[in-house]
Motif scaffolding. Structure first.
Motif, mmCIF file in Angstrom:
data_model
loop_
_atom_site.group_PDB
_atom_site.id
_atom_site.type_symbol
_atom_site.label_atom_id
_atom_site.label_comp_id
_atom_site.label_asym_id
_atom_site.label_seq_id
_atom_site.Cartn_x
_atom_site.Cartn_y
_atom_site.Cartn_z
ATOM 1 N N GLY A 161 29.730 24.125 -53.081
ATOM 2 C CA GLY A 161 29.200 22.427 -52.837
ATOM 3 C C GLY A 161 27.606 23.067 -53.760
ATOM 4 O O GLY A 161 26.844 21.980 -53.444
ATOM 5 N N VAL A 162 27.303 24.137 -53.085
ATOM 6 C CA VAL A 162 25.814 24.220 -53.328
ATOM 7 C C VAL A 162 25.580 24.575 -55.113
ATOM 8 O O VAL A 162 24.934 24.317 -55.630
ATOM 9 N N MET A 163 26.775 25.175 -55.159
ATOM 10 C CA MET A 163 26.736 25.467 -56.881
ATOM 11 C C MET A 163 26.712 24.523 -57.729
ATOM 12 O O MET A 163 26.067 24.236 -58.666
ATOM 13 N N PHE A 164 27.400 23.788 -57.261
ATOM 14 C CA PHE A 164 28.043 22.114 -57.429
ATOM 15 C C PHE A 164 26.783 21.509 -57.845
ATOM 16 O O PHE A 164 25.891 20.902 -58.895
ATOM 17 N N VAL A 165 25.758 21.366 -56.475
ATOM 18 C CA VAL A 165 24.314 21.003 -56.603
ATOM 19 C C VAL A 165 23.409 21.467 -57.610
ATOM 20 O O VAL A 165 23.190 20.486 -57.865
ATOM 21 N N GLY A 166 23.642 22.911 -57.840
ATOM 22 C CA GLY A 166 22.197 23.487 -58.779
ATOM 23 C C GLY A 166 22.926 22.394 -60.035
ATOM 24 O O GLY A 166 22.565 22.914 -61.055
#
Length: 108
Positions: A23-28
């Motif tokens: 999820g953090v990678m997608f938001v990044g």
């Protein structure tokens, strides 16, 4: 591929850290790549819709000229070689004296 990712983690832990990291990678990716590209496309579209006759523009191919006529499906650009019809999407940016000063002037 997802099956290998799920098997890669040990069997004893939960999937929460893995899902959180994804999820953090997608938001990044969204804030670093997708959002700036969408803003750029929106500003280019508004610029292409607001062009008017007499504006000096630069085409994506590097051709510079003055807009002679604005039509629904494109524009007619007047260059030193003559008049050429282009799609509105081919206009890259406005050619203004502030951004591109005329270098042929002789300074005293």
């Amino acid at each position: 591929m997802i099956a290998t990712i799920l098997q890669f983690g040990g069997g004893e832990g939960s999937m929460t850290p893995t899902l959180l990291m994804m999820g953090v990678m997608f938001v990044g990716f969204y804030f670093l790549m997708i959002r700036p590209q969408m803003k750029k496309q929106k500003s280019e579209k508004t610029f292409q819709e607001t062009i008017k006759v007499g504006s000096r523009v630069v085409m994506t191919s590097g051709i510079q000229g003055r807009i002679a006529q604005v039509m629904e499906d494109g524009v007619v650009i007047e260059t030193m070689a003559g008049k050429i019809k282009f799609e509105k999407a081919a206009i890259s940016r406005e050619f203004t004296q502030q951004r591109f000063p005329d270098t042929t002037e002789v300074k005293k």
